[in-house]
Design a protein around this motif. Structure first.
Motif, mmCIF file in Angstrom:
data_model
loop_
_atom_site.group_PDB
_atom_site.id
_atom_site.type_symbol
_atom_site.label_atom_id
_atom_site.label_comp_id
_atom_site.label_asym_id
_atom_site.label_seq_id
_atom_site.Cartn_x
_atom_site.Cartn_y
_atom_site.Cartn_z
ATOM 1 N N GLN A 1 -16.361 56.080 61.882
ATOM 2 C CA GLN A 1 -15.551 57.006 61.544
ATOM 3 C C GLN A 1 -14.034 56.634 61.961
ATOM 4 N N LEU B 1 -11.981 56.182 58.947
ATOM 5 C CA LEU B 1 -11.187 57.302 58.579
ATOM 6 C C LEU B 1 -9.968 57.405 59.711
ATOM 7 N N GLY B 2 -9.917 56.272 60.803
ATOM 8 C CA GLY B 2 -8.623 56.561 61.573
ATOM 9 C C GLY B 2 -8.937 57.764 62.738
ATOM 10 N N ALA B 3 -8.010 57.937 63.670
ATOM 11 C CA ALA B 3 -8.022 58.782 64.627
ATOM 12 C C ALA B 3 -6.633 59.219 64.975
ATOM 13 N N LYS B 4 -6.437 60.573 65.476
ATOM 14 C CA LYS B 4 -5.056 61.045 65.429
ATOM 15 C C LYS B 4 -4.859 60.685 67.163
ATOM 16 N N ASN C 1 -1.616 57.168 67.319
ATOM 17 C CA ASN C 1 -2.362 57.195 66.076
ATOM 18 C C ASN C 1 -3.003 55.830 65.811
ATOM 19 N N LEU D 1 -4.637 53.911 62.360
ATOM 20 C CA LEU D 1 -5.069 54.005 60.975
ATOM 21 C C LEU D 1 -6.311 53.325 60.738
ATOM 22 N N GLY D 2 -7.010 54.252 59.792
ATOM 23 C CA GLY D 2 -8.511 53.608 59.445
ATOM 24 C C GLY D 2 -8.119 52.754 58.122
ATOM 25 N N GLN E 1 -7.048 54.439 54.759
ATOM 26 C CA GLN E 1 -5.351 54.426 54.875
ATOM 27 C C GLN E 1 -4.876 53.016 54.775
ATOM 28 N N GLU F 1 -10.387 63.055 56.230
ATOM 29 C CA GLU F 1 -9.675 63.570 57.575
ATOM 30 C C GLU F 1 -9.686 62.757 58.623
ATOM 31 N N PRO F 2 -8.653 62.123 59.280
ATOM 32 C CA PRO F 2 -8.956 61.220 60.312
ATOM 33 C C PRO F 2 -9.442 62.135 61.655
#
Length: 493
Positions: free
Chosen positions: A230, A234-237, A247, A249-250, A253, A286-287
């Motif tokens: 994930q 997806l990346g993470a906030k 942040n 980036l996944g 993106q 959705e991140p």
């Protein structure tokens, strides 16, 4: 819900940063930095659309910083905030940093907000223009000519020309099919055994496609937990991951407008299969730690085993996901089905290893290639590379001969094709009289020992506990002769 555009505010005065942030934070995600070093780090870690930067700061000036930004992130819209209006500074800012607008101090909050919004719209319009240019590429001859030159360079270095094979190789049909798939912007599933070169074919498809001037990313999903997948996809906030205050980036993106190759998709959990299905069908995700839905325009290439369709029948792989990813499918043949390719593949891998380890060689002997070609290579390309590396390490001569090859490979009969020659395990568990099966095992041991000892019969007889006459008798009875020698020829030691 769509995400807010990101603006980077750079000023050495904390109160100025606080004022700008207060003005913009309702409409933008605001990042702040009091020096150039922190600003560059934030640029590396975030997807920044607009920069508002003070001109005169300690160390590097705002113009110098924005000039660096222009080289690495040319799409980011750059705005200078200054209390000075020297003509030379303004000319330098336009020529060197490509500054979009100057904002003089003291600024009005409404004016600052309007400038930032206009800059954000300009950024989005630039992105939309690039996308439309990609779709209309064939209509613009000059642009197409430059693009084709670039594509040709990429194809020659990373495309199908990089896939070594013999003139009559089974890979020729696979490459021909892959070339056709490359020109259509659809998902491709590449199936086959582990180590058959799925990643290389995926890379070649990308660099022969209309997306060849965009990024290519690959990820092997095998062994990765859902949490790790994930984050990577997806990346993470900011604040979601411990120890990561910004942040992340996944790949969904990062690979936007480019290609993403996911290998080992058969290992994905049910949850990750649904996440991938959403990205494949809707282009949305959705991140982690975020409630906003982001969009991505990626081409998905995937790697899977031969039995992926059987997994659907067993209920371990999502049928809808399979059809979303396998709009078209390629099957990679195992190395044992590409015997004609062993020669060119082996020589090329050996030369690359020689350069990598600083040990020059002149290649493999014909007999070495013959022995290597008679083995079925259950480990495919990685096993072949490991064998050649071991041969390179132990080699004393510039041309690597069969005496360097591992015993289990040497025991194969080079006069027989792999489909006819039997391995020791097959002989022990197969059928036939005891005498016939023992003779086959004996022939394999004799052939391996003599090849390894460079056909020195005295050393071979001594190692096997035979007299020279006894060894010669067994060779005559089994019809084993030194390759390249006449039937009546005898070696004298």
């Amino acid at each position: 819900m769509t995400s807010l555009p990101t603006v980077l505010l750079v000023d050495d005065e904390e109160h100025s940063l606080a004022s700008m942030r207060m003005t913009l934070e309702d409409d933008f995600e605001c990042l702040t930095a009091t020096n150039v070093e922190d600003a560059l780090r934030l640029m590396e870690e975030n997807f920044v659309q607009v920069i508002l930067c003070d001109h005169r700061m300690p160390g590097k000036t705002g113009i110098e910083f924005l000039s660096d930004v222009r080289k690495k992130w040319p799409e980011t819209v750059r705005i200078v905030i200054t209390g000075y209006t020297e003509t030379n500074d303004m000319i330098a800012a336009i020529n060197e940093a490509g500054v979009y607008q100057f904002l003089t101090k003291p600024w009005h909050p409404d004016h600052l907000l309007m400038v930032a919004k206009n800059a954000s719209q300009l950024f989005q319009l630039t992105r939309d223009h690039d996308r439309m240019s990609l779709e209309m590429r064939f209509l613009a001859r000059t642009v197409e000519s430059k693009l084709e030159t670039r594509r040709k360079e990429l194809r020659e270095g990373l495309g199908f020309e990089k896939v070594l094979r013999a003139p009559n190789s089974p890979m020729n049909a696979v490459i021909e099919q892959a070339r056709k798939f490359a020109s259509f912007d659809v998902p491709v599933m590449i199936s086959g055994e582990t180590g058959t070169g799925k990643a290389q074919i995926a890379r070649a498809i990308h660099y022969t496609s209309l997306r060849s001037d965009q990024a290519f990313y690959e990820l092997n999903c095998v062994g990765l937990s859902d949490a790790m997948l994930q984050v990577k996809l997806l990346g993470a906030k900011r604040g979601t991951l411990p120890g990561v205050p910004t942040n992340k980036l996944g790949l969904f993106q990062k690979a936007d407008r480019g290609t993403l190759f996911l290998n080992g998709i058969e290992t994905l959990s049910d949850q990750m299969q649904l996440t991938l299905l959403r990205a494949a069908k809707e282009g949305t995700f959705e991140p982690l730690g975020g409630s906003e839905t982001l969009t991505t325009n990626i081409r998905l290439l995937t790697g899977a085993p031969d039995d992926i369709s059987q997994r659907i029948g067993r209920g371990t792989f999502n049928r809808e996901l399979y059809y979303a990813l396998a709009r078209v499918e390629l099957n990679m043949p195992p190395l044992r089905s590409r015997i004609e390719d062993i020669g060119p593949l082996g020589q090329n891998i050996l030369f690359e290893l020689a350069v990598q380890h600083g040990k020059p060689v002149n290649g493999l002997s014909d007999l070495a290639i013959e022995f290597l070609s008679n083995y079925d290579w259950p480990g495919n390309l990685p096993e072949l590379e490991n064998e050649l590396l071991r041969m390179l390490i132990t080699a004393q001569d510039a041309v690597l001969g069969p005496e360097l090859i591992s015993r289990h490979i040497l025991q194969a009969d080079p006069s027989l094709p792999p489909s006819v020659d039997q391995h020791a395990d097959d002989i022990l568990s197969g059928e036939g009289t005891l005498k016939d099966r023992i003779e086959v095992i004996e022939m394999r041991i004799l052939r391996e020992t003599l090849t390894r000892l460079k056909w020195n019969k005295s050393r071979a007889a001594n190692e096997l506990g035979l007299s020279r006459v006894g060894l010669r008798s067994k060779l005559d009875r089994c019809g084993i002769r030194q390759p390249g020698s006449a039937p009546a020829e005898e070696e004298e030691d």
